[in-house]
Write an enzyme that holds these catalytic residues in place. Sequence first.
Site, PDB file in Angstrom:
ATOM      1  N   HIS A 276       0.792  -1.230  -0.120  1.00 22.53           N
ATOM      2  CA  HIS A 276      -0.105   0.088  -0.029  1.00 22.53           C
ATOM      3  C   HIS A 276       0.892   1.281   0.014  1.00 22.53           C
ATOM      4  O   HIS A 276       1.869   1.435   0.594  1.00 22.53           O
ATOM      5  CB  HIS A 276      -1.076  -0.227   1.128  1.00 22.53           C
ATOM      6  CG  HIS A 276      -0.686   0.090   2.491  1.00 22.53           C
ATOM      7  ND1 HIS A 276      -0.248   1.192   3.305  1.00 22.53           N
ATOM      8  CD2 HIS A 276      -0.149  -0.925   3.383  1.00 22.53           C
ATOM      9  CE1 HIS A 276       0.240   1.091   4.411  1.00 22.53           C
ATOM     10  NE2 HIS A 276       0.082  -0.266   4.571  1.00 22.53           N
ATOM     11  N   GLU A 320      -5.325   1.861   2.174  1.00 23.38           N
ATOM     12  CA  GLU A 320      -5.200   0.656   2.999  1.00 23.38           C
ATOM     13  C   GLU A 320      -5.537   0.801   4.517  1.00 23.38           C
ATOM     14  O   GLU A 320      -6.128   0.112   5.086  1.00 23.38           O
ATOM     15  CB  GLU A 320      -3.854  -0.279   3.076  1.00 23.38           C
ATOM     16  CG  GLU A 320      -3.637  -1.665   3.615  1.00 23.38           C
ATOM     17  CD  GLU A 320      -3.137  -1.448   5.152  1.00 23.38           C
ATOM     18  OE1 GLU A 320      -3.205  -2.562   5.572  1.00 23.38           O
ATOM     19  OE2 GLU A 320      -2.852  -0.303   5.425  1.00 23.38           O
TER      20      GLU A 320
END
Length: 504
Positions: A276, A320
């Site tokens: 992420h 995320e």
Amino acid sequence: MAPSYLSIALIVLGEAFASQLPLFETSSLSQTHLTAKELISSKSLQDRIHVDNLLERANTLYSIAQLGEDEYNHPTRVIGSKGHLGTIDYIYSTIAQLGDYYTLSNQSFPAVVGNVFESRLVLGSEVPQSAIAMSLTPPTKKKQPVFGPLALVSNFGCDASDYLDLTSKIALISRGDCPFGTKSSLAGRAGAIAAVIYNNEKGALGGTLGTPSPDHIATFSISDSDAALYIKKLKDGEEVQASAYIDAIVESIETTNIIAQTKEGDPENCVMLGGHSDSVTEGPGINDDGSGSLTLLEVATQLVNYRVNNCVRFAWWAGEEEGLLGSDYYVSVLSPEENLKIRLFMDYDMLASPNFAYQVYNATNSLNPVGSEELRDLYTEFYTSKGLNFTYIPFDGRSDYDAFIKHGIPGGGIATGAEGVKTEKERQVFGGVAGDWYDPCYHQLCDDVGNVNLTAWELNTKLVAHSVATYARSFDGYPKRTGIEATAVLDVPLSKYHGPKLQV
């Protein structure tokens, strides 16, 4: 990395991000040149991984995180910030400059981001030391302190019948059985002016309200021990006056995933890996997940020196930290045909924790899509072959593999630890400090360049390279995909985690 990346990052800040992405130009990497390259091998790709390159990228990423200082008063790469826009541009630009080896795309999607500027909770005459405002909490009314008696909610507060008239009261609710957001909504509907959710297990509690609701109210969490005194007083019929204050925003934005896929290799059989691109609001996120996203960037950079038999797809997810938003969106819009082209997904999140353990997700075929266990064993065999120890950790929905395994795609990954406490046994196995977190700077301002363990990072980047090279060369012996049915049964209840923050 070259200073020009920061200049590019600055370009994106004044205009819509999509219009500022660098144009993808075809270079001299023709198909003829591609076929003349060496076929990918694990050893050769691993030999190209050097920690100096990783550290240079980390320094660049920290400089980009500093773009967030004007708005947040400290470096951050949280979605919506200048630091995250710069991160996305840095990743995209780096891949684009590699020539025509990859098909490069960006995928924008709606996201929700929150920021708590100030908060304070007073119960009786005390300020509970464990009190924190929950992620994605709205502010108190007019962003001013509110005052009222504390009211104990029945059971776990998961049903409207658990709530009496709470008009102008502050609800005290046990954790358990349903999401924190459900509790906040029900308290709001019952007239409460704020809510306090206490842990029904030992220790402090942090979490998120999840998808915003107009019924959500300003919500704190506190530990079991801080709540105990007030629970007793309320059960004994005593009145407890309380006050709550939260200055926060919750807003909808657009953010972006970056996807890069090799042009060569069988497009019907793709090995996919991701990390992420965002950090939490509180810090620059150089380990979480700069270490994973930069590892992908370095492996993608070195992969251009090779031919591949199977396509390789890299993904840098946004959002995320807000609840796996980017990976959830990506998988949700895959057609069944595109889903089946992904033979497996490998998640790389936090690969360089300073007080590290070599951790492997315990993804078994009995509980997850078939092929997950074979991936798990590839990781453990790598560590074993180098005479290194490893430990299994729960496959519990805390990172971006979650959507993949829920949609029938085999998954797994490695990590080096977050807020968990290293045991004495682990200290004997991995070194470091027993009793400390694996990453003492997890989700904090000090998650900077000095927070990465270079030994662990380089070794794990070589393992990532090994995983890519293995499956880019051949899927021989690896289970074939047979369908997209959701077969995952996580090690903990599905509702407990969806991303790094607790939901229940």
